[in-house]
Write an enzyme that holds these catalytic residues in place. Structure first.
Site, PDB file in Angstrom:
ATOM      1  CG  ASP A  81      -0.235  -0.121   2.540  1.00  0.00           C
ATOM      2  OD1 ASP A  81       0.764  -0.864   2.615  1.00  0.00           O
ATOM      3  OD2 ASP A  81      -0.658   0.531   3.512  1.00  0.00           O
ATOM      4  CD  GLU A 139       3.154  -1.025   7.631  1.00  0.00           C
ATOM      5  OE1 GLU A 139       3.351  -1.117   8.861  1.00  0.00           O
ATOM      6  OE2 GLU A 139       3.230   0.058   7.037  1.00  0.00           O
TER       7      GLU A 139
HETATM    8 ZN   LIG Z   1       5.219   3.679   6.302  1.00  0.00          ZN
HETATM    9 ZN   LIG Z   2       6.586   1.027   5.278  1.00  0.00          ZN
END
Ligand SMILES: [Zn+2]
Ligand SMILES: [Zn+2]
Length: 394
Positions: A81, A139
């Protein structure tokens, strides 16, 4: 093994760069990585690697079975991401999505893992067991992140994963170098919200109320003792309040103040202790002064703690690829990383890969000018392949 990995990495290097630039140009924030998932799936299809999409959101899981028979299963994880940052790099492949940028280098991680897929797929006759390629979404979406959803969706089963390795690109370390630690590598990242409640009254008659602003001042000062007096001096901890909000008008005693903060730790026991001390102090100070409180602790990412046995393989691989430029990091970082959720289930190892091109220090991650050296893709790919083969063939 080392020479073969290098030869194949060189063979697929331009392809890795092309994937990286394509993903960089089309960044997607957490929970929206649909196109990125498509790029990964298409690439794995072209490589003839069996895979599953839609794992824990827009995650992808690929499998490479070794030709030498049954054995262990190693996971290699890349987060996919991007961030809500407006890119300011002037690169020819700058983000076309306004306000979204791969400012944390997950484009490098994703392209690097596609390179790993190529290399290990070509080398499958040389290992036993299974390589599980884990492309993880979201994440950056603390406090939950995409990792727990992939776990819920069964990423650690069929076949059962015995260990997972990963890397993060790291400005401040030059290309061709890397760092790892045996033990804590990244911190837990938890949220602390406190509501301090008093009673309002006329500013000229404070004896009739309970001043939440004065209470908050005392609470903030007293909380400084948690890190300085309760955390053992050789442990690391952070308690930072980034938000304080209270009061409505200058001549009324305030009845409520909100404090919002973050707590960071490298040690599970300290992480357990701190919220209890924080609440005890908030309770003591507010009630002692006639007020009351609400306390809300939201656990976020746990600390990333590298398993020593798996890290032996990673460190050996780093040295194989980068010689004495592969080092033990002098200290951990207090950033959070949801890779830690995998670490609650299986042994993990995570290392930092240098991306500062020679003589040019990169802008930090999460900065609009972040521009990692693509040459690092080669070192990252080689190290992950090398460590995976060491683990599977040991
Ligand atoms: Zn980051
Ligand atoms: Zn990262």
């Amino acid at each position: 093994m080392k020479e073969r990995i290098l030869e194949l990495t060189n063979k697929y290097f331009d392809e890795m760069v092309a994937y990286r630039r394509d993903i960089h140009q089309h960044p997607e924030v957490a929970y929206q990585e649909e196109r990125t998932m498509g790029v990964i799936a298409k690439a794995l299809t072209e490589m003839g690697i069996e895979h599953k999409t839609g794992v824990g959101g827009y995650g992808v899981v690929g499998l490479i079975h070794g030709g030498k028979g049954e054995g262990k299963c190693i996971g290699i994880r890349a987060d996919i991401d991007a961030l809500a940052v407006n890119e300011a790099t002037d690169l020819p492949f700058s983000s076309v999505n306004e306000g979204v940028m791969h400012a944390c280098g997950h484009d490098m991680h994703t392209a690097g893992l596609l390179g790993v897929a190529r290399v290990l797929n070509d080398m499958k006759d040389e290992f036993k067991g299974t390589v599980k390629l884990i492309f993880q979404p979201a994440e950056e979406k603390s406090p939950t992140g995409g990792a727990p959803y992939m776990i819920e969706d069964g990423v650690l089963e069929n076949p059962k994963v015995d260990a997972i390795i990963a890397l993060h690109v790291w400005p401040g370390i030059e290309t061709g170098a890397a760092a790892v630690r045996f033990g804590p590598m990244m911190a837990s990242s938890d949220r602390v919200n406190i509501k301090i409640k008093g009673r309002s009254c006329h500013a000229s008659q404070p004896q009739d109320g309970v001043d939440a602003i004065v209470l908050a001042g005392q609470v903030i000062s007293a909380l400084q003792t948690v890190v300085s007096r309760n955390v053992p001096p050789l442990e690391s901890a952070v308690l930072t309040f980034g938000v304080i909000r209270g009061g409505k008008i200058y001549n009324v005693v305030s009845d409520e103040v909100i404090l919002e903060g973050t707590m960071r730790n490298l040690n599970f026991a300290v992480r357990d202790m701190m919220p209890k001390r924080i609440e005890a102090i908030v309770k003591g100070v507010t009630e002692g002064m006639g007020g009351s409180y609400e306390f809300d602790f939201s656990p976020g990412y746990p600390p990333v703690v590298n398993d020593p046995a798996v890290t032996e393989h990673v460190y050996a691989a780093m040295q194989d690829v980068m010689g004495d430029k592969a080092v033990i990091a002098p200290h951990s970082a207090l950033g959070g990383e949801d890779f830690a959720f995998f670490g609650e289930k299986v042994p993990i190892s995570y290392f930092w890969l240098g991306v500062d091109s020679p003589h040019i220090k990169s802008a930090p991650i999460h900065n609009a000018g972040f521009n990692p050296d693509e040459q690092a893709l080669s070192y990252g790919c080689q190290t992950l392949c090398n460590a995976a083969l060491r683990f599977l063939n040991e």
